[in-house]
Design an enzyme around this catalytic site. Structure first.
Site, PDB file in Angstrom:
ATOM      1  N   ASP A 149     -21.589  32.180  40.687  1.00 51.60           N
ATOM      2  CA  ASP A 149     -22.340  31.489  39.635  1.00 51.60           C
ATOM      3  C   ASP A 149     -23.049  30.293  40.267  1.00 51.60           C
ATOM      4  OD1 ASP A 149     -21.790  31.027  36.208  1.00 51.60           O
ATOM      5  OD2 ASP A 149     -22.949  29.627  37.427  1.00 51.60           O
ATOM      6  N   ASP A 187     -27.968  33.692  36.470  1.00 49.92           N
ATOM      7  CA  ASP A 187     -27.450  33.023  37.681  1.00 49.92           C
ATOM      8  C   ASP A 187     -26.022  33.434  38.011  1.00 49.92           C
ATOM      9  OD1 ASP A 187     -25.872  31.650  35.791  1.00 49.92           O
ATOM     10  OD2 ASP A 187     -25.936  29.804  36.969  1.00 49.92           O
ATOM     11  N   GLU A 188     -25.614  34.623  37.556  1.00 44.83           N
ATOM     12  CA  GLU A 188     -24.196  34.961  37.627  1.00 44.83           C
ATOM     13  C   GLU A 188     -24.012  36.451  37.877  1.00 44.83           C
ATOM     14  OE1 GLU A 188     -22.579  33.981  33.836  1.00 44.83           O
ATOM     15  OE2 GLU A 188     -20.599  34.749  34.329  1.00 44.83           O
TER      16      GLU A 188
HETATM   17  P1  TTP Z   1     -24.706  28.411  33.404  1.00 42.88           P
HETATM   18  O1  TTP Z   1     -24.292  29.112  34.661  1.00 42.88           O
HETATM   19  O2  TTP Z   1     -23.817  28.491  32.228  1.00 42.88           O
HETATM   20  O3  TTP Z   1     -24.915  26.860  33.695  1.00 42.88           O
HETATM   21  P2  TTP Z   1     -25.475  26.139  34.990  1.00 42.88           P
HETATM   22  O4  TTP Z   1     -25.752  27.092  36.098  1.00 42.88           O
HETATM   23  O5  TTP Z   1     -26.652  25.305  34.581  1.00 42.88           O
HETATM   24  O6  TTP Z   1     -24.301  25.154  35.380  1.00 42.88           O
HETATM   25  P3  TTP Z   1     -22.885  25.513  36.021  1.00 42.88           P
HETATM   26  O7  TTP Z   1     -22.855  24.796  37.339  1.00 42.88           O
HETATM   27  O8  TTP Z   1     -21.877  24.984  35.067  1.00 42.88           O
HETATM   28  O9  TTP Z   1     -22.835  27.014  36.174  1.00 42.88           O
HETATM   29  O10 TTP Z   1     -26.117  28.943  32.967  1.00 42.88           O
HETATM   30  C1  TTP Z   1     -27.131  29.279  33.891  1.00 42.88           C
HETATM   31  C2  TTP Z   1     -28.486  28.867  33.379  1.00 42.88           C
HETATM   32  O11 TTP Z   1     -28.744  29.489  32.128  1.00 42.88           O
HETATM   33  C3  TTP Z   1     -28.603  27.390  33.140  1.00 42.88           C
HETATM   34  O12 TTP Z   1     -29.015  26.685  34.315  1.00 42.88           O
HETATM   35  C4  TTP Z   1     -29.602  27.303  32.047  1.00 42.88           C
HETATM   36  C5  TTP Z   1     -29.462  28.587  31.271  1.00 42.88           C
HETATM   37  N1  TTP Z   1     -28.718  28.342  30.022  1.00 42.88           N
HETATM   38  C6  TTP Z   1     -29.437  28.091  28.859  1.00 42.88           C
HETATM   39  O13 TTP Z   1     -30.678  28.097  28.873  1.00 42.88           O
HETATM   40  N2  TTP Z   1     -28.748  27.817  27.700  1.00 42.88           N
HETATM   41  C7  TTP Z   1     -27.376  27.782  27.637  1.00 42.88           C
HETATM   42  O14 TTP Z   1     -26.778  27.527  26.577  1.00 42.88           O
HETATM   43  C8  TTP Z   1     -26.645  28.062  28.845  1.00 42.88           C
HETATM   44  C9  TTP Z   1     -25.128  28.037  28.828  1.00 42.88           C
HETATM   45  C10 TTP Z   1     -27.355  28.343  29.987  1.00 42.88           C
HETATM   46 MG    MG Z   2     -24.341  28.518  36.641  1.00 45.86          MG
END
Ligand code: TTP
Ligand code: MG
Length: 388
Positions: free
Chosen positions: A10, A108-109
C-alpha cells in the site's frame, strides 16, 4: 500443508506523496488533497493528506471545512486523477515484474502471492525490500508492505508499519501478532460489530479468538464463525488474480461443518448459479469445471471435469458440480467449504456462438433476461426450481 506467502503493498499518503514529489517546496508541509476549502465554507471531503497534515487530526473522508479549521495554513490542492492513475499503473508494472499472481485492490494497493516466486530473491523479506527499492528509485515514492501466510494478516501488517515500512509475520507468529490488537483491526469489524463485541466484553482479537463460536453466532449470525476464524488467523481467501479473466469461481464456508446432503446440494446450486451469471456477464464460456471441497480437518481436494463443449448455463454447471461431489462423497465426511470454478475459456465466445443452434440462442436470451431482472430487483426476484 505448506503455508502461502502473501504480500500486501500500500502506497503511503498516495495522492499527497505524488504532489510532494512533483513540487519539492511541498516536502515537509501539511498537504491536503480534496475539495476546495473556500476559506472554510467549502463543501466536499478530504481525499487524503500528507503525514504532516495527519498530525492535525485530518484524515480521508473528513469534511474539507473541518480540515480547514484544523489546519488553515495547510496546502490545499484539488489533485489530478489522471496523474495518479498514471503513477498507479507504473507501480503495478513494477509489481508485475515480481509476480503475475497479483490482485489489484485499489489505486495504490495490491496483494501479491509470492509463494512461488520469492526464491529468486532468496527470502520473502528480501523480495519485498527489492520491490520497495524499485518503487523508490523509479517512482520516487514510498510504499509499505506486510508479509504473512494469509491476506488479512498481510494487510494489517502493512497498515501497522506505515510509512515506508516492511513487516513480516511468519507462519508460527501469526497469533502472537494478532491477539494483542484491538478487534477493529480485523477485516469485517465495522463500528456496529465493534460495539456489539465490546458489549460482550471482547476488546482484543485474542479475546475474540477464545470466545465460544456458538455464542458469537447467536449474537452475530453467520458472521460469528467467520470473525472467530479471522481472529484465529484463518482466512480462506486466496489472492484473486484479475489481470485477465482466467477462471470464474465462487466459494462458501459453512457456519458449522455439515454432513447434510440437501444443504450441500443447496449450496452447490447457489454457487453454480453465481458462477453461471458471472460467466454470462463477461460473455464467457468454460470447458472445465472444478469442484473444491474442504473437510473439517482442512483436507482440501479438487475434482475436475471437462465438458465436450464450452458452457455457461446453470443447468450444465450444477449437474456436473453435483456429479463430481457425489463421486467423491462418503457419509463420514464433514464439509467445511465448497467451491465451484469454471475455466478454460480459450476460444472467443463470439466465434463459438456463430455455430450455435437457434434453440441455444433462445436459451441464451432467456438467461440474459433473467440476469437483467435480478440485477434490477435483486437475487430473490426469480427463484430457480432445483432438481437434485
Ligand atoms: P489509502 O491507501 O487509503 O490512503 P493513502 O495512500 O493516502 O495513505 P496511507 O499511507 O494511509 O495508505 O488511499 C489511497 C488513495 O486513494 C489516497 O491517496 C487518496 C484516495 N482516497 C480517496 O480519494 N478517498 C478516500 O476516502 C480514501 C480512503 C482514499
Ligand atoms: Mg495508501
Amino acid at each position: 500443508m505448506k503455508s502461502k506467502v502473501i504480500a500486501h503493498m500500500d502506497m503511503d499518503a498516495f495522492f499527497a506523496a505524488v504532489e510532494q514529489r512533483d513540487n519539492p517546496s511541498l516536502k515537509g508541509q501539511p498537504v491536503i488533497i480534496g475539495a476546495d476549502p473556500k476559506g472554510g465554507e467549502g463543501r466536499g471531503v478530504v481525499s487524503t493528506c500528507s503525514y504532516e497534515a495527519r498530525k492535525y487530526g485530518i484524515h480521508s473522508a473528513m469534511p474539507i471545512s473541518i480540515a480547514y479549521r484544523k489546519c488553515s495554513h495547510g496546502v490545499f490542492l484539488r489533485g489530478s486523477a489522471r496523474k495518479y492513475k498514471q503513477v498507479s499503473s507504473q507501480i503495478f508494472d513494477i509489481l508485475y515484474d515480481f509476480t503475475p499472481d497479483m490482485e489489484l485492490v485499489s489505486v495504490d494497493e495490491a496483494f501479491l502471492d509470492i509463494t512461488g516466486s520469492y526464491h529468486f530473491y532468496q527470502t520473502p523479506y528480501k523480495t519485498c525490500l527489492a520491490i520497495k527499492d524499485r518503487i523508490k528509485k523509479e517512482a520516487r515514492l514510498t510504499a509499505s508492505i506486510g508479509i504473512a501466510p494469509v491476506k488479512m494478516v498481510a494487510k494489517i501488517a502493512s497498515d501497522l508499519c506505515k510509512p515506508d515500512g516492511l513487516l513480516e509475520i511468519r507462519p508460527g507468529k501469526v497469533l502472537d501478532f494478532l491477539w494483542p490488537l484491538p478487534i477493529e483491526k480485523l477485516w469485517g469489524v465495522g463500528q456496529q460489530t465493534q460495539k456489539t463485541l465490546n458489549a460482550m466484553g471482547i476488546r482484543t482479537i485474542g479475546e475474540l479468538a477464545k470466545y465460544s463460536v456458538e455464542k458469537l453466532n447467536a449474537r452475530l449470525g453467520v458472521h460469528g464463525r467467520h470473525l472467530s476464524d479471522l481472529a484465529n488467523g484463518i482466512d480462506e481467501r486466496d489472492v484473486y488474480v484479475d489481470d485477465e479473466i482466467k477462471s470464474v469461481s465462487h466459494e462458501h464456508t459453512f457456519e458449522k461443518d455439515i454432513a447434510d446432503l440437501s444443504e450441500v446440494y443447496g449450496i452447490l446450486s447457489f454457487l453454480s448459479e453465481k458462477v453461471s451469471r458471472r460467466l454470462r456477464k463477461y460473455e464467457l464460456k468454460g470447458k472445465t469445471i472444478t469442484l473444491k471441497v474442504r473437510l473439517s480437518d482442512f483436507k482440501t481436494v479438487t475434482r475436475t471435469h471437462t465438458f465436450d463443449e464450452r458452457v455457461n448455463f446453470f443447468d450444465n454447471i450444477y449437474k456436473q458440480a453435483k456429479g463430481l461431489f457425489d463421486a467423491y462423497y462418503k457419509p463420514s465426511m464433514r464439509i467445511r467449504l465448497l467451491g465451484v470454478r469454471m475455466s478454460n475459456f480459450d476460444d472467443p465466445y463470439v466465434q463459438e456462438s456463430l455455430f450455435e443452434s437457434p434453440v441455444a440462442r433462445k436459451r441464451e436470451k432467456v438467461h440474459k433476461a433473467i440476469d437483467l431482472i435480478k440485477d434490477k430487483f435483486g437475487e430473490g426476484a426469480i427463484r430457480r426450481a432445483r432438481n437434485n
